[in-house]
Design a protein around this motif. Structure first.
Motif, PDB file in Angstrom:
ATOM      1  N   SER A 210       0.899  -1.273  -0.104  1.00 44.68           N
ATOM      2  CA  SER A 210      -0.048   0.029  -0.125  1.00 44.68           C
ATOM      3  C   SER A 210       0.858   1.269   0.281  1.00 44.68           C
ATOM      4  CB  SER A 210      -0.974   0.095   1.250  1.00 44.68           C
ATOM      5  OG  SER A 210      -1.438   1.209   1.191  1.00 44.68           O
ATOM      6  N   GLY A 211       0.828   1.820  -1.148  1.00 47.05           N
ATOM      7  CA  GLY A 211       1.844   2.989  -1.328  1.00 47.05           C
ATOM      8  C   GLY A 211       0.995   4.398  -0.298  1.00 47.05           C
ATOM      9  N   ALA A 212      -0.221   4.207  -0.251  1.00 47.55           N
ATOM     10  CA  ALA A 212      -0.820   5.082   0.665  1.00 47.55           C
ATOM     11  C   ALA A 212      -0.508   5.170   2.120  1.00 47.55           C
ATOM     12  CB  ALA A 212      -2.634   5.072   0.403  1.00 47.55           C
ATOM     13  N   GLN A 213      -0.538   3.932   2.529  1.00 50.79           N
ATOM     14  CA  GLN A 213      -0.235   3.586   3.915  1.00 50.79           C
ATOM     15  C   GLN A 213       1.354   3.565   3.900  1.00 50.79           C
ATOM     16  OE1 GLN A 213      -1.888  -0.133   4.907  1.00 50.79           O
ATOM     17  NE2 GLN A 213      -3.954   0.708   4.940  1.00 50.79           N
ATOM     18  N   ASN A 214       2.164   3.244   2.936  1.00 49.14           N
ATOM     19  CA  ASN A 214       3.412   3.283   2.899  1.00 49.14           C
ATOM     20  C   ASN A 214       3.700   1.921   3.845  1.00 49.14           C
ATOM     21  OD1 ASN A 214       6.272   3.720   2.251  1.00 49.14           O
ATOM     22  ND2 ASN A 214       6.746   4.456   3.914  1.00 49.14           N
ATOM     23  N   ALA A 215       3.196   0.638   3.493  1.00 48.58           N
ATOM     24  CA  ALA A 215       3.220  -0.266   4.052  1.00 48.58           C
ATOM     25  C   ALA A 215       2.670  -1.548   3.534  1.00 48.58           C
ATOM     26  CB  ALA A 215       2.307  -0.270   5.671  1.00 48.58           C
ATOM     27  N   VAL A 216       3.518  -2.600   3.865  1.00 51.93           N
ATOM     28  CA  VAL A 216       3.270  -4.000   3.495  1.00 51.93           C
ATOM     29  C   VAL A 216       2.178  -4.672   4.341  1.00 51.93           C
ATOM     30  CG1 VAL A 216       4.070  -6.206   2.642  1.00 51.93           C
ATOM     31  CG2 VAL A 216       5.273  -4.167   1.720  1.00 51.93           C
ATOM     32  N   ASN A 217       1.223  -5.428   3.804  1.00 56.69           N
ATOM     33  CA  ASN A 217       0.360  -5.845   4.870  1.00 56.69           C
ATOM     34  C   ASN A 217       0.186  -7.487   4.705  1.00 56.69           C
ATOM     35  OD1 ASN A 217      -0.468  -3.318   5.911  1.00 56.69           O
ATOM     36  ND2 ASN A 217      -1.823  -3.122   3.922  1.00 56.69           N
ATOM     37  N   LEU A 218      -0.121  -8.151   5.686  1.00 56.57           N
ATOM     38  CA  LEU A 218      -0.217  -9.588   5.532  1.00 56.57           C
ATOM     39  C   LEU A 218      -1.662 -10.012   6.061  1.00 56.57           C
ATOM     40  CD1 LEU A 218       1.343 -12.402   4.612  1.00 56.57           C
ATOM     41  CD2 LEU A 218       1.786 -12.750   7.005  1.00 56.57           C
ATOM     42  N   ARG A 219      -2.571 -10.533   5.322  1.00 55.27           N
ATOM     43  CA  ARG A 219      -3.660 -10.761   5.679  1.00 55.27           C
ATOM     44  C   ARG A 219      -3.650 -12.575   5.820  1.00 55.27           C
ATOM     45  NH1 ARG A 219      -8.852  -9.391   7.785  1.00 55.27           N
ATOM     46  NH2 ARG A 219     -10.188 -11.028   7.284  1.00 55.27           N
ATOM     47  N   MET A 220      -4.034 -12.726   7.038  1.00 57.85           N
ATOM     48  CA  MET A 220      -3.903 -14.128   7.439  1.00 57.85           C
ATOM     49  C   MET A 220      -5.384 -14.809   7.784  1.00 57.85           C
ATOM     50  SD  MET A 220      -0.455 -14.161   9.615  1.00 57.85           S
ATOM     51  CE  MET A 220      -1.216 -13.239  11.145  1.00 57.85           C
ATOM     52  N   ASP A 221      -5.764 -15.657   7.042  1.00 57.93           N
ATOM     53  CA  ASP A 221      -7.221 -16.372   7.424  1.00 57.93           C
ATOM     54  C   ASP A 221      -7.119 -17.709   7.666  1.00 57.93           C
ATOM     55  OD1 ASP A 221      -8.290 -14.242   4.630  1.00 57.93           O
ATOM     56  OD2 ASP A 221      -8.591 -13.913   6.665  1.00 57.93           O
ATOM     57  N   SER A 222      -7.889 -18.412   8.145  1.00 58.85           N
ATOM     58  CA  SER A 222      -8.032 -19.881   8.603  1.00 58.85           C
ATOM     59  C   SER A 222      -6.757 -20.196   9.276  1.00 58.85           C
ATOM     60  CB  SER A 222      -8.094 -20.573   7.204  1.00 58.85           C
ATOM     61  OG  SER A 222      -9.033 -20.426   6.459  1.00 58.85           O
ATOM     62  N   LEU A 223      -6.476 -19.405  10.327  1.00 54.10           N
ATOM     63  CA  LEU A 223      -5.408 -19.867  11.080  1.00 54.10           C
ATOM     64  C   LEU A 223      -5.565 -20.839  11.868  1.00 54.10           C
ATOM     65  CD1 LEU A 223      -4.900 -16.002  12.176  1.00 54.10           C
ATOM     66  CD2 LEU A 223      -3.076 -17.302  11.148  1.00 54.10           C
ATOM     67  N   ASN A 224      -4.505 -21.519  12.117  1.00 55.49           N
ATOM     68  CA  ASN A 224      -4.180 -22.649  12.749  1.00 55.49           C
ATOM     69  C   ASN A 224      -3.211 -22.735  13.887  1.00 55.49           C
ATOM     70  OD1 ASN A 224      -1.913 -24.165  11.783  1.00 55.49           O
ATOM     71  ND2 ASN A 224      -3.229 -24.062   9.835  1.00 55.49           N
ATOM     72  N   PRO A 225      -3.353 -23.570  15.070  1.00 52.46           N
ATOM     73  CA  PRO A 225      -2.165 -23.451  15.970  1.00 52.46           C
ATOM     74  C   PRO A 225      -0.779 -23.498  15.664  1.00 52.46           C
ATOM     75  CG  PRO A 225      -3.850 -24.868  16.896  1.00 52.46           C
ATOM     76  CD  PRO A 225      -4.208 -24.561  15.270  1.00 52.46           C
ATOM     77  N   GLU A 226      -0.508 -24.094  14.328  1.00 54.68           N
ATOM     78  CA  GLU A 226       0.530 -24.412  13.708  1.00 54.68           C
ATOM     79  C   GLU A 226       1.186 -22.740  13.153  1.00 54.68           C
ATOM     80  OE1 GLU A 226      -0.864 -27.984  14.689  1.00 54.68           O
ATOM     81  OE2 GLU A 226      -1.724 -26.545  13.101  1.00 54.68           O
ATOM     82  N   ASP A 227       0.314 -22.110  12.990  1.00 58.87           N
ATOM     83  CA  ASP A 227       0.803 -20.719  12.439  1.00 58.87           C
ATOM     84  C   ASP A 227       1.407 -19.759  13.820  1.00 58.87           C
ATOM     85  OD1 ASP A 227      -1.944 -20.703  10.558  1.00 58.87           O
ATOM     86  OD2 ASP A 227      -0.162 -20.932   9.951  1.00 58.87           O
ATOM     87  N   THR A 228       1.198 -20.377  14.942  1.00 60.67           N
ATOM     88  CA  THR A 228       1.710 -19.660  16.104  1.00 60.67           C
ATOM     89  C   THR A 228       3.268 -19.416  16.068  1.00 60.67           C
ATOM     90  OG1 THR A 228       0.039 -20.331  17.586  1.00 60.67           O
ATOM     91  CG2 THR A 228       2.060 -19.566  18.711  1.00 60.67           C
ATOM     92  N   ALA A 229       3.700 -18.107  16.136  1.00 64.42           N
ATOM     93  CA  ALA A 229       5.151 -17.882  15.987  1.00 64.42           C
ATOM     94  C   ALA A 229       5.327 -16.230  16.067  1.00 64.42           C
ATOM     95  CB  ALA A 229       5.711 -18.155  14.608  1.00 64.42           C
ATOM     96  N   VAL A 230       6.539 -15.852  16.294  1.00 61.46           N
ATOM     97  CA  VAL A 230       6.859 -14.282  16.079  1.00 61.46           C
ATOM     98  C   VAL A 230       6.938 -14.139  14.661  1.00 61.46           C
ATOM     99  CG1 VAL A 230       8.481 -12.345  16.706  1.00 61.46           C
ATOM    100  CG2 VAL A 230       7.975 -14.321  18.412  1.00 61.46           C
ATOM    101  N   TYR A 231       6.108 -13.064  14.210  1.00 58.50           N
ATOM    102  CA  TYR A 231       6.332 -12.755  12.762  1.00 58.50           C
ATOM    103  C   TYR A 231       7.228 -11.596  12.435  1.00 58.50           C
ATOM    104  CZ  TYR A 231       2.623 -16.214  11.593  1.00 58.50           C
ATOM    105  OH  TYR A 231       2.102 -17.439  11.125  1.00 58.50           O
ATOM    106  N   TYR A 232       8.303 -11.562  11.592  1.00 56.81           N
ATOM    107  CA  TYR A 232       9.086 -10.438  11.381  1.00 56.81           C
ATOM    108  C   TYR A 232       9.093  -9.735  10.338  1.00 56.81           C
ATOM    109  CZ  TYR A 232      11.659 -12.286  15.446  1.00 56.81           C
ATOM    110  OH  TYR A 232      12.014 -12.856  16.821  1.00 56.81           O
TER     111      TYR A 232
END
Length: 116
Positions: free
Chosen positions: A73-95
């Motif tokens: 997003s140039g307007a936000q000057n950001a990169v976004n990560l949409r995460m759906d259908s999360l499961n316990p194996e997705d538990t982590a620190v995200y960098y």
């Protein structure tokens, strides 16, 4: 010195969704690519998703394909990560990670916890 700031982590139940955002101290289009990595306790840091800023082409780890979406997003000057259908194996620190010809940069990390 480039600074990356992540936001949006937290606790969610399995099947739920979260959105992570990574803002940068300079224009995101100064980077060749930006992406998200994650590291669970006792495991190595692995790539989750990456996007090249010039053409918007995205790459995903097999484990998140079809569930996660990375966007810029140039307007936000950001990169976004949409995460759906999360499961316990997705538990982590995200960098957040950003790559330029002159170097690589990391954010401080944000915790994502998915309860069963």
């Amino acid at each position: 010195q480039v600074q990356l700031v992540e936001s949006g982590g937290g606790l969610v139940q399995a099947g739920g969704s979260l959105r992570l955002s990574c803002g940068a101290s300079e224009s995101i289009f100064s980077f060749y690519s930006m992406g998200w990595y994650r590291q669970a306790p006792g495991k190595q840091r692995d790539l989750v998703a990456m996007i090249t800023l010039g053409d918007g082409i995205a790459t995903y780890a097999d484990s998140v394909k079809g569930r996660f979406t990375i966007s810029r997003s140039g307007a936000q000057n950001a990169v976004n990560l949409r995460m759906d259908s999360l499961n316990p194996e997705d538990t982590a620190v995200y960098y957040c990670h950003a790559r330029q010809p002159r170097g690589n940069y990391w954010g401080q990390g944000t915790q994502v916890t998915v309860s069963p």
